[in-house]
Write a protein that holds these residues in place. Structure first.
Motif, short mmCIF file in Angstrom:
data_model
loop_
_atom_site.label_atom_id
_atom_site.label_comp_id
_atom_site.label_asym_id
_atom_site.label_seq_id
_atom_site.Cartn_x
_atom_site.Cartn_y
_atom_site.Cartn_z
N MET A 1 0.81 -1.22 0.00
CA MET A 1 0.00 0.00 0.00
C MET A 1 0.85 1.28 0.00
O MET A 1 0.49 2.26 -0.63
N HIS A 2 1.97 1.29 0.75
CA HIS A 2 2.91 2.43 0.70
C HIS A 2 2.19 3.78 0.81
O HIS A 2 2.48 4.71 0.06
N GLN A 3 1.27 3.89 1.73
CA GLN A 3 0.41 5.07 1.82
C GLN A 3 1.18 6.37 2.09
O GLN A 3 2.20 6.37 2.76
N SER A 4 0.66 7.46 1.53
CA SER A 4 1.20 8.80 1.75
C SER A 4 0.06 9.75 2.05
O SER A 4 -1.00 9.68 1.41
N VAL A 5 0.27 10.64 3.02
CA VAL A 5 -0.72 11.65 3.36
C VAL A 5 -0.38 12.94 2.61
O VAL A 5 0.79 13.33 2.52
N SER A 6 -1.38 13.59 2.05
CA SER A 6 -1.16 14.81 1.28
C SER A 6 -0.60 15.91 2.18
O SER A 6 -0.84 15.93 3.39
N PRO A 7 0.15 16.87 1.61
CA PRO A 7 0.73 17.96 2.42
C PRO A 7 -0.30 18.75 3.21
O PRO A 7 0.01 19.24 4.30
N ASP A 8 -1.54 18.86 2.70
CA ASP A 8 -2.57 19.59 3.44
C ASP A 8 -3.31 18.71 4.43
O ASP A 8 -4.20 19.19 5.15
N GLY A 9 -2.96 17.42 4.50
CA GLY A 9 -3.55 16.52 5.47
C GLY A 9 -4.96 16.05 5.14
O GLY A 9 -5.58 15.34 5.94
N LYS A 10 -5.46 16.38 3.96
CA LYS A 10 -6.85 16.04 3.62
C LYS A 10 -7.00 14.66 2.98
O LYS A 10 -8.08 14.07 3.05
N TRP A 11 -5.95 14.16 2.35
CA TRP A 11 -6.07 12.94 1.55
C TRP A 11 -5.00 11.92 1.93
O TRP A 11 -3.92 12.27 2.39
N VAL A 12 -5.32 10.67 1.67
CA VAL A 12 -4.32 9.61 1.79
C VAL A 12 -4.33 8.83 0.47
O VAL A 12 -5.38 8.47 -0.06
N LEU A 13 -3.13 8.63 -0.07
CA LEU A 13 -2.93 7.98 -1.36
C LEU A 13 -2.27 6.63 -1.11
O LEU A 13 -1.35 6.53 -0.28
N PHE A 14 -2.69 5.58 -1.84
CA PHE A 14 -2.11 4.26 -1.59
C PHE A 14 -2.24 3.37 -2.81
O PHE A 14 -3.06 3.62 -3.71
#
Length: 433
Positions: A399-412
């Protein structure tokens, strides 16, 4: 490198050739696959729909693909998940140690084999946060060690030991206008790494004035180097008696690099920290000194002074000590525990820029949001992204998830639909501050 024509030029040339060809072909031959008028009906307005899933398969710099996103509610949590890629190809987000979003937040960058020839080769692409259209942003042999700028609209990569700056912001704007030029119009060679060095990995300094990278010296030795953009100077910073992996620069503090002792599994001492002072002095030290039963993995930065990592707990022998997600203050060595999941435990970690919220996933593809100040405040966001997996050693997506710089989204990454797609969902669907 072989130059690639822009989409608009290539399409116009292609269209002209086809019109000439159709004038020669017998009118009754209506089954020709590229005909726009078949059995008396004009299909010219749909001439690009075939690019949706099978794609053209051609390596064309700046070409655009229509959105292939699909939004669905998670079966367990009910929270909407947006699959940004759904084609038959293998598409993957960048590793969680590196930035995923362009500095203006308008595009997410990912890699894919959608234009690979004979199943080999990948390029980088940008997907719009507005309409989810996809743009190809690298071409030829230009995708190695790709790194987005931390705060600029630039991107950096290596080609033939040259450090190349890509004006990504201008490329994306030109693509939106269907006015992409040749690749060299967006590229600038910043520095040349000596041919005697085989660079691997790239960490962009917080000031975006140099890059750090590792290189293999021999079977048992690696080194970390830096190359400055302005002077072109390359310097060996540190030599170590092991293979270096997952090198990443501190996004907030210049001259600081975290890297790992890479074994492909557990290592005697996973995490290491290198600092370069303004006077050139180099310091190298282990961080979170491990016991024999600690298996540390997937370290990332959690603000300028903290790192976040996971201590694996999926084997009986590893459960003698506390396992799960930890953060460590790099300045004071203060350690904080953020909890553990069931079913083998957490795997990858990431956090919001303010350090308040942590994203942790599990081997079977569950993604949780964890309150960094209260490990009992845990929310399941989505599940089912590694349906067949109960351990890390399977072929399904990491999954290697990342949180967006504004904290609104998570990408995986996800294997929910295909072998590997990239997915996006709200990180705070309950409007948690």
């Amino acid at each position: 490198m072989k130059n690639k024509k822009s989409v608009s030029k290539k399409y116009k040339t292609f269209k002209g050739l086809m019109l000439v060809s159709l004038g020669v072909i017998v009118l009754g031959f209506t089954q020709f696959s590229y005909c726009q008028v078949i059995e008396g009906k004009d299909y010219s307005s749909r001439s690009d729909v075939d690019h949706t899933f099978d794609m053209a398969g051609e390596d064309i710099f700046g070409q655009r693909f229509p959105s292939e996103n699909f939004t669905y509610p998670d079966k367990v949590t009910g929270i909407n998940v947006n699959a940004l890629t759904t084609s038959r190809h293998n598409s993957s987000k960048m590793y969680q140690t590196h930035p995923q979003w362009t500095a203006d937040g308008k595009y997410i960058i990912f890699s894919s084999n959608r234009t690979a020839q004979e199943g080999k080769g990948r390029q980088y692409y940008a997907v719009s946060m507005e309409n989810y259209e996809i743009v190809q942003i690298t071409t030829g042999d230009s995708g190695r060690n790709f790194h987005l700028g931390w705060n600029s609209g630039k991107a950096y990569f290596m080609r033939d030991n040259n450090i190349v700056e890509l004006d990504l912001d201008r490329l994306l704007k030109d693509s939106e206008k269907d006015a992409v030029n040749e690749p060299e119009n967006y590229e600038k060679i910043l520095a040349k790494i000596p041919d005697s060095i085989g660079p691997s990995g790239i960490g962009l300094d917080a000031k975006e004035t140099r890059v750090f990278y590792s290189a293999k010296i021999d079977e048992r030795t690696s080194a970390i180097y830096s190359t400055e953009f302005k002077s072109g100077k390359t310097e060996k910073l540190k030599e170590v008696p092991f293979r270096i992996g997952h090198l990443q620069a501190n996004p907030y503090v210049s001259g600081e690099v975290m890297y790992c002792w890479e074994t492909g599994g557990d290592s005697p001492q996973r995490m290491w920290y290198l600092t370069v002072k303004d006077n050139g002095d180099v310091n190298n030290r282990p961080v979170f000194e491990e016991s024999d039963t600690d298996w540390v993995t997937h370290e990332v930065f959690m603000g300028p002074d903290h790192i976040l990592f996971n201590v694996m707990g999926h084997l009986d022998r590893l459960q003698k000590n506390k396992t799960g997600i930890f953060s460590l203050n790099l300045r004071t060595n203060k350690l904080q525990y953020h909890g553990q999941a069931d079913g083998g435990g957490y795997w990858h970690v990431n956090a919001s820029k303010d350090g308040k919220w942590i994203a942790g996933d599990t081997f079977d593809g569950r993604l949780y949001r964890i309150n960094a100040l209260d490990s009992t405040d845990v929310k399941l966001l989505t599940q089912g992204h590694r349906l067949l997996s109960k351990s890390p050693f399977t072929s399904e997506a990491h999954m290697h998830q990342s949180v967006s710089p504004d904290g609104k989204w998570v990408l995986f990454n996800s294997s929910y639909f295909t072998d590997n797609d990239i997915m996006l969902m709200p990180f705070r669907p309950d409007n948690t501050k």
